[in-house]
Design an enzyme around this catalytic site. Structure first.
Site, PDB file in Angstrom:
ATOM      1  N   PRO A   1       0.816  -1.211   0.000  1.00  0.00           N
ATOM      2  CA  PRO A   1       0.000   0.000   0.000  1.00  0.00           C
ATOM      3  C   PRO A   1       0.858   1.272   0.000  1.00  0.00           C
ATOM      4  CG  PRO A   1      -0.701  -1.534   1.725  1.00  0.00           C
ATOM      5  CD  PRO A   1       0.592  -2.041   1.200  1.00  0.00           C
ATOM      6  N   CYS A   2       0.385   2.304  -0.705  1.00  0.00           N
ATOM      7  CA  CYS A   2       1.103   3.589  -0.764  1.00  0.00           C
ATOM      8  C   CYS A   2       0.696   4.413   0.451  1.00  0.00           C
ATOM      9  CB  CYS A   2       0.708   4.322  -2.041  1.00  0.00           C
ATOM     10  SG  CYS A   2       1.329   5.997  -2.183  1.00  0.00           S
ATOM     11  N   GLN A   3       1.664   4.752   1.282  1.00  0.00           N
ATOM     12  CA  GLN A   3       1.367   5.501   2.514  1.00  0.00           C
ATOM     13  C   GLN A   3       2.353   6.652   2.683  1.00  0.00           C
ATOM     14  OE1 GLN A   3       2.095   2.022   4.972  1.00  0.00           O
ATOM     15  NE2 GLN A   3       0.032   2.174   5.790  1.00  0.00           N
TER      16      GLN A   3
ATOM     17  N   ASN B   1       3.867  -0.584  -7.102  1.00  0.00           N
ATOM     18  CA  ASN B   1       3.044   0.361  -6.361  1.00  0.00           C
ATOM     19  C   ASN B   1       2.265   1.239  -7.337  1.00  0.00           C
ATOM     20  OD1 ASN B   1       2.169   2.215  -4.225  1.00  0.00           O
ATOM     21  ND2 ASN B   1       3.898   1.381  -3.075  1.00  0.00           N
TER      22      ASN B   1
END
Ligand SMILES: C[S@@+](CC[C@H](N)C(=O)[O-])C[C@H]1O[C@@H](n2cnc3c(N)ncnc32)[C@H](O)[C@@H]1O
Length: 417
Positions: free
Chosen positions: A90-92, A133
């Site tokens: 996940p992109c965080q 991603n």
């Protein structure tokens, strides 16, 4: 072109061993197996639900050996024999929360998965790392464009890796979905290897350039100095600038990132949405859009301007959105499958196609085919329980285009020799 679903087979004489993080339903594993790699360790845990559906499908397909269903934060270490570490995570927000303290090591924000990946890399130092991603990663966050990716490059570089990246649109390489993602490949530095020019690595000799060829870049290359300490980078990188310096292709070594805009060398083999369809006779009734609901679908897909009120300030503003294709064209690759693709409720983002029998949504098998999964891959979990169609669509929205993974896997296999 008639579509032929490819199955899954573990390689007989594997080229090397893989650990698959954020494994979902195993997209990396299938693609890499087609390139000769054997996945010996996998981890998948869904924080949002009690029942672990994706892990259940994973075990149903590959068995329990080497699989763990727990938060990545709980993995103590990877097996020692891993050559390649992979994952679509996940992109965080990757900002560094505390100052670097050499005795304690790097402290990133709690719960941010990047630091967990880095912890495992630090312990095991695999020869290669292959990550996937959303391309937004290169530009986030909005008040410091590119900072998160800069932190990623810097911290991985400090572990002794050179890194290539590329924004890839699967449709440009002959796959039936216009899925755009960034691929990141890190290689553990070997001593005594002659250094090449970054332009050459990006355009021709790098792992990604060989796997997914590009046209000769024509623009100028950005040089981004990341020699500061990581907490400095986190605090100051690109503050106040409107654009990220990280473009569609790049290479990072010895504290400097080089980046340039590139175009794919288009595949001559075009596969489109119409190629992956099941015969209408096999499509269940619930997939057909009833006449009285067509208006709703058309409205949602259409261009509109809506008056909205900002929750906090009460300010009234106009929200505008453009027109989407309705129905989705069978002569083009599909749009990106999103996690909300399943279910009968009309939506702007779900696909609707028109065949000679009317308007309908895409079936779970068709969604699997758009990603290159074997037909009915996500049909049941390890106890034999059926997975709902909405969940199956969710898995495909989270997954990746397997053929691209196979292409990169083949070049990685040559590099390992
Ligand atoms: C983008 S998806 C990857 C999908 C995968 N590449 C595939 O082919 O299906 C990310 C996955 O990470 C999992 N995940 C999220 N947080 C996690 C955590 N803390 N530990 C382990 N897995 C996690 C999600 O459940 C999801 O399946």
């Amino acid at each position: 072109m008639a579509y032929k679903s490819k199955g899954f087979k573990e390689p007989v004489n594997p080229v090397g061993n893989v650990a698959e993080l954020f494994a979902g339903v195993g997209g990396f594993r299938i693609g890499l197996a087609r390139a000769g790699w054997k996945t010996v360790f996998s981890n998948q845990w869904e924080p949002a639900t009690k029942v672990q559906h994706a892990s259940g499908v994973y075990v149903a397909r590959f068995g329990e050996d080497g699989h763990t269903n727990e938060d990545i934060a709980k993995i103590k270490s990877l097996p020692r024999n891993i050559d390649l570490l992979v994952g679509g995570f996940p992109c965080q927000d990757y900002s560094v929360a505390k100052t670097l303290n050499s005795s304690k090591g790097l402290k990133g924000k709690k719960g941010v998965l990047w630091w967990e990946i880095l912890r495992l890399v630090h312990q095991q130092k695999p020869k290669f790392i292959f990550l996937e991603n959303v391309d937004r990663l290169l530009k986030s966050p909005s008040n410091q464009r590119g900072r998160d990716f800069a932190v990623m490059l810097k911290t991985l570089g400090d572990e002794g890796y050179t890194i290539e990246w590329r924004v890839v649109n699967a449709a440009e390489y002959g796959f039936p979905q216009r899925r755009i993602r960034v691929f990141i490949v890190a290689t553990k530095k070997k001593s005594g290897v002659k250094k090449s020019k970054p332009e050459l690595i990006i355009g021709k000799t790098g792992i990604l350039a060989r796997a997914l060829p590009i046209e000769k870049p024509t623009g100028t290359i950005n040089e981004i100095d990341l020699k500061d300490e990581v907490d400095e980078i986190s605090l100051r990188f690109n503050k106040g600038a409107s654009k990220s310096p990280f473009l569609s292709s790049g290479y990072f070594a010895d504290g400097i990132a080089y980046s340039i805009k590139t175009e794919a060398k288009l595949s001559t083999n075009k596969v489109v949405l119409g190629d992956v369809l099941e015969p209408d006779s096999k499509v269940p009734d619930s997939y057909w859009v009833e006449e009285n609901r067509l208006k709703e679908w058309k409205y949602l897909k259409g261009a509109k301007s809506i008056e909205r009120t900002h929750k906090g300030s009460g300010t009234v503003y106009n929200y505008a959105e453009g027109k989407m294709a309705f129905p989705d064209l069978l002569t083009n690759p599909s749009r990106t499958i999103l996690t909300g693709e399943g279910g009968t409720t009309p939506s702007r983002f779900k696909h609707i196609i028109k065949t000679k029998n009317g308007y309908r949504r895409l079936t779970p098998i068709e969604l699997e085919r758009l990603n290159g999964f074997p037909d009915n891959w996500t049909q049941a979990d390890s106890s034999g329980k059926s997975i709902t169609d909405a969940k199956r669509a969710f898995f495909m929205g989270n997954a990746l285009v397997i053929g691209l993974i196979e292409k990169v896997g083949k070049v990685l296999a040559l590099e390992l020799k």
